[in-house]
Design an enzyme around this catalytic site. Structure first.
Site, PDB file in Angstrom:
ATOM      1  N   ASP A  55       1.543   5.234   1.302  1.00  0.00           N
ATOM      2  CA  ASP A  55       1.216   6.299   2.243  1.00  0.00           C
ATOM      3  C   ASP A  55       1.881   7.572   1.770  1.00  0.00           C
ATOM      4  O   ASP A  55       2.998   7.541   1.249  1.00  0.00           O
ATOM      5  CB  ASP A  55       1.750   5.952   3.635  1.00  0.00           C
ATOM      6  CG  ASP A  55       1.093   4.702   4.185  1.00  0.00           C
ATOM      7  OD1 ASP A  55      -0.138   4.710   4.345  1.00  0.00           O
ATOM      8  OD2 ASP A  55       1.810   3.707   4.416  1.00  0.00           O
ATOM      9  N   ASP A 105       8.328   4.186  13.383  1.00  0.00           N
ATOM     10  CA  ASP A 105       8.860   3.101  14.212  1.00  0.00           C
ATOM     11  C   ASP A 105      10.327   2.761  13.933  1.00  0.00           C
ATOM     12  O   ASP A 105      11.167   2.811  14.816  1.00  0.00           O
ATOM     13  CB  ASP A 105       7.966   1.855  14.162  1.00  0.00           C
ATOM     14  CG  ASP A 105       7.565   1.447  12.757  1.00  0.00           C
ATOM     15  OD1 ASP A 105       8.038   2.075  11.789  1.00  0.00           O
ATOM     16  OD2 ASP A 105       6.787   0.490  12.616  1.00  0.00           O
ATOM     17  N   ASP A 134       0.857  -1.191   0.000  1.00  0.00           N
ATOM     18  CA  ASP A 134       0.000   0.000   0.000  1.00  0.00           C
ATOM     19  C   ASP A 134       0.894   1.242   0.000  1.00  0.00           C
ATOM     20  O   ASP A 134       2.089   1.148   0.269  1.00  0.00           O
ATOM     21  CB  ASP A 134      -0.926   0.009   1.224  1.00  0.00           C
ATOM     22  CG  ASP A 134      -0.211  -0.433   2.482  1.00  0.00           C
ATOM     23  OD1 ASP A 134       0.933   0.015   2.694  1.00  0.00           O
ATOM     24  OD2 ASP A 134      -0.783  -1.221   3.255  1.00  0.00           O
TER      25      ASP A 134
HETATM   26  P1  ATP Z   1       3.508  -3.250   5.467  1.00  0.00           P
HETATM   27  O1  ATP Z   1       2.510  -2.338   4.798  1.00  0.00           O
HETATM   28  O2  ATP Z   1       4.411  -3.969   4.543  1.00  0.00           O
HETATM   29  O3  ATP Z   1       2.876  -4.127   6.478  1.00  0.00           O
HETATM   30  P2  ATP Z   1       4.448  -0.787   6.579  1.00  0.00           P
HETATM   31  O4  ATP Z   1       5.724  -0.413   7.270  1.00  0.00           O
HETATM   32  O5  ATP Z   1       4.118  -0.049   5.336  1.00  0.00           O
HETATM   33  O6  ATP Z   1       4.518  -2.350   6.329  1.00  0.00           O
HETATM   34  P3  ATP Z   1       1.976   0.219   7.607  1.00  0.00           P
HETATM   35  O7  ATP Z   1       1.120  -0.328   8.694  1.00  0.00           O
HETATM   36  O8  ATP Z   1       1.445   0.300   6.219  1.00  0.00           O
HETATM   37  O9  ATP Z   1       3.290  -0.681   7.628  1.00  0.00           O
HETATM   38  O10 ATP Z   1       2.496   1.634   8.112  1.00  0.00           O
HETATM   39  C1  ATP Z   1       2.981   2.641   7.257  1.00  0.00           C
HETATM   40  C2  ATP Z   1       4.060   3.449   7.963  1.00  0.00           C
HETATM   41  O11 ATP Z   1       3.548   4.059   9.157  1.00  0.00           O
HETATM   42  C3  ATP Z   1       5.254   2.641   8.446  1.00  0.00           C
HETATM   43  O12 ATP Z   1       6.183   2.423   7.419  1.00  0.00           O
HETATM   44  C4  ATP Z   1       5.805   3.501   9.554  1.00  0.00           C
HETATM   45  O13 ATP Z   1       6.533   4.592   9.051  1.00  0.00           O
HETATM   46  C5  ATP Z   1       4.531   4.046  10.183  1.00  0.00           C
HETATM   47  N1  ATP Z   1       4.055   3.170  11.282  1.00  0.00           N
HETATM   48  C6  ATP Z   1       3.237   2.096  11.189  1.00  0.00           C
HETATM   49  N2  ATP Z   1       3.005   1.535  12.372  1.00  0.00           N
HETATM   50  C7  ATP Z   1       3.688   2.286  13.276  1.00  0.00           C
HETATM   51  C8  ATP Z   1       3.846   2.238  14.700  1.00  0.00           C
HETATM   52  N3  ATP Z   1       3.261   1.280  15.412  1.00  0.00           N
HETATM   53  N4  ATP Z   1       4.615   3.189  15.276  1.00  0.00           N
HETATM   54  C9  ATP Z   1       5.206   4.158  14.540  1.00  0.00           C
HETATM   55  N5  ATP Z   1       5.102   4.260  13.218  1.00  0.00           N
HETATM   56  C10 ATP Z   1       4.355   3.347  12.575  1.00  0.00           C
HETATM   57 MG    MG Z   2       2.326  -0.186   4.279  1.00  0.00          MG
END
Ligand code: ATP
Ligand code: MG
Length: 411
Positions: free
Chosen positions: A77, A159, A75
Site C-alpha cells: 500500500d 488500526d 501486498d
Molecule cells: P495483511 O495484508 O497481512 O492481511 P495488513 O495490515 O497489510 O495485513 P490490509 O488489509 O492490507 O492489512 O490493510 C493495509 C493497512 O490499512 C493496514 O496495515 C492498516 O494500516 C490499514 N487498515 C486496514 N484495515 C483497517 C481497519 N479496519 N481500520 C483501520 N486501519 C486499517
Molecule cells: Mg496488506
C-alpha cells in the site's frame, strides 16, 4: 460549570483516534535495516513517480511491518497527499475504486499497488456538534471514511501502531508517529487511540487483532485486549460480505488453529461461526476441527492449494453427520436423508455465517462423496478417482479416520 467538567470527563472516556497524541520519530536506514532490494519494484515506481510530480508518497502499513519482521509482504500500500484524481492522471494503468473508501489501484505488470490519499478524522469526530452528515451509526461504527487529512492524521486513523509506519524508498527513512517501531521490536500489538471507540468504529478490528497477533507471533497489549469480550456482539452489525472476507483471511492465514482457539477464548466466535461452539463441544468434533485446521495451516506453509469449499465442508461435516443420522432415524433411506441434512445445514449457514451460496455446489459434492467411499466393492471406487472433487473429499475421509469417526483402514 459542573456540566462542563462532567462533559470533559465523559469525553475523556471516549477519546477517539483524533485525540491521540502523535510525536514523529524518523528512523534512519542504519537503524531499521530495510534495504531497497527488499521492496517490490512496482511500489518503488509508484512512490518515485508521485514524488517527482511534487507529492509526498510512502509505502505504508502491513508491508513496512512485514519487512521489519523479515516476512514477505502479501501486498503493498502507498499513502500520499495526492488526490485520487491526481494519482489517476499520473499512471496510465490505474483506476479509482471504492465508494466508502476511494482509492486508486495502480497496475504494473501482473501486480497491483493500492494508493490512497492521506485520511483525516471525520467531521463528527472533530466536532460533535456537526450533525449535517452522520459518519457513524448508533453503535459508533464508521460509515464513511473519505475525509482527506495530513500524514499524521493518516497514521492516527489506522488500526494498530505497528500498521502505521511510513517508509520512503527514496531516502530510506521510516516515519513513526505512534511508536510502532518500538512495538514491533517488543512484539506488542497495540491499537491506536481508545480501544473501545476504535472497535465501535469498526468491529472487524477485533478480528484483525486476533489474526495479526497469531500471524506475527505478538502479544495483544492488555488495554487493547480488554474490551474485546464485551464488544464481541458488535460484529453482528458488520455487513456479512465484509465479515466473510475477514473470516477467509483468518482461516487461510496459515495460523487458523491458533486464531480459532484465541477467538474462542475471547468469545469472538459467536456470530462468526455460530456453530463452532456446538461443534467444539462434541469430543469428536473438537478433534476433527483441530486436525482440519492444522492440515490447512500446514498446506499453506508448504504453499499447496487450499479451497474455502473444502474447509467449510470439513468444518461443518459433524453437523451434517448429526442431521443425517436424525433423518435416517425417522425412517429415511441413507441418500435422501443425506440430501435433507445437507440442505438443512447449508440453509442455517446462509443465514448466520453467511457462507455465500456460490460455495454450495462444491460443498455438497464433497459431502455426497463420503458415503460412496464406504462402498469399496466392484467398480464404483475406481469411478470416484476420476471425480473432480475426489482429492478434497478424500482429504475429509482421511480426517474422519484420523479423528476416530471411521476405522483407519477405510482410507
Ligand atoms: P495483511 O495484508 O497481512 O492481511 P495488513 O495490515 O497489510 O495485513 P490490509 O488489509 O492490507 O492489512 O490493510 C493495509 C493497512 O490499512 C493496514 O496495515 C492498516 O494500516 C490499514 N487498515 C486496514 N484495515 C483497517 C481497519 N479496519 N481500520 C483501520 N486501519 C486499517
Ligand atoms: Mg496488506
Amino acid at each position: 460549570m459542573i456540566r462542563k467538567i462532567l462533559s470533559h470527563i465523559f469525553n475523556r472516556d471516549k477519546l477517539s483516534a483524533s485525540d491521540t497524541i502523535a510525536k514523529l520519530k524518523i528512523i534512519p536506514r542504519e537503524k531499521h535495516g530495510i534495504t531497497h532490494n527488499q521492496i517490490n519494484p512496482c511500489a518503488i515506481k509508484v512512490t518515485s513517480t508521485l514524488q517527482q510530480a511534487g507529492f509526498t508518497a510512502f509505502v505504508v502499513g502491513g508491508a513496512v511491518r512485514d519487512l521489519l519482521l523479515d516476512l514477505k509482504p502479501k501486498d503493498y500500500d502507498v499513502a500520499t497527499n495526492a488526490t485520487p484524481e491526481d494519482i489517476r492522471s499520473l499512471f496510465r494503468r490505474s483506476r479509482i475504486i471504492g465508494r466508502r473508501f476511494r482509492l486508486v489501484h495502480v497496475m504494473c505488470g501482473p501486480e497491483t499497488v493500492e494508493v490512497s490519499t492521506f485520511r483525516g478524522p471525520s467531521p463528527d469526530e472533530k466536532d460533535s456538534k456537526n450533525t449535517n452528515v452522520n459518519h457513524t451509526d448508533h453503535h459508533g461504527r464508521l460509515l464513511r471514511d473519505n475525509v482527506f487529512g495530513n500524514q499524521e492524521e493518516d497514521a492516527i486513523r489506522r488500526d494498530f501502531t505497528i500498521n502505521a509506519l511510513f517508509y520512503d524508498p527514496n531516502n530510506e527513512e521510516i516515519f513513526d508517529f505512534l511508536d510502532g517501531y518500538q512495538d514491533i521490536k517488543e512484539k506488542r500489538l497495540r491499537i491506536i487511540g481508545c480501544p473501545e471507540t476504535r472497535y465501535r468504529e469498526d468491529p472487524v478490528r477485533m478480528l484483525r487483532a486476533v489474526r495479526l497477533a497469531a500471524k506475527l507471533n505478538m502479544q495483544i497489549d492488555d488495554e487493547t485486549a480488554k474490551p474485546i469480550g464485551d464488544l464481541a456482539p458488535l460484529l453482528q452489525n458488520v455487513p456479512s460480505a465484509r465479515l466473510f472476507d475477514e473470516m477467509l483471511k483468518l482461516l487461510f492465514s496459515g495460523h487458523a488453529l491458533a486464531c480459532v482457539v484465541d477467538l474462542r477464548t475471547r468469545g469472538l466466535h459467536h456470530g462468526l461461526f455460530p456453530m463452532l461452539d456446538v461443534i467444539l463441544e462434541q469430543p469428536m468434533g473438537e478433534r476433527f476441527i483441530t486436525i482440519a485446521l492444522k492440515n490447512t495451516d500446514e498446506r499453506i506453509k508448504q504453499e499447496k492449494t487450499t479451497s474455502p469449499g473444502f474447509l467449510f465442508a470439513t468444518l461443518l461435516w459433524h453437523e451434517v453427520l448429526t442431521a443425517w443420522k436424525k433423518y435416517q432415524d425417522t425412517g429415511k433411506k441413507p441418500l435422501p436423508a443425506l440430501d435433507l441434512a445437507m440442505n438443512e445445514i447449508l440453509t442455517i449457514q446462509h443465514k448466520n455465517l453467511a457462507i455465500p451460496r456460490r460455495f454450495d455446489a462444491v460443498i455438497k459434492e464433497i459431502w455426497t462423496m463420503q458415503p460412496r467411499f464406504e462402498a469399496r466393492l466392484g467398480r464404483k471406487p475406481f469411478r470416484l478417482l476420476t471425480h473432480p472433487s475426489f482429492r478434497a473429499a478424500y482429504d475429509i475421509l482421511l480426517i474422519r479416520c484420523e479423528s476416530g469417526e471411521l476405522e483407519k483402514n477405510i482410507a
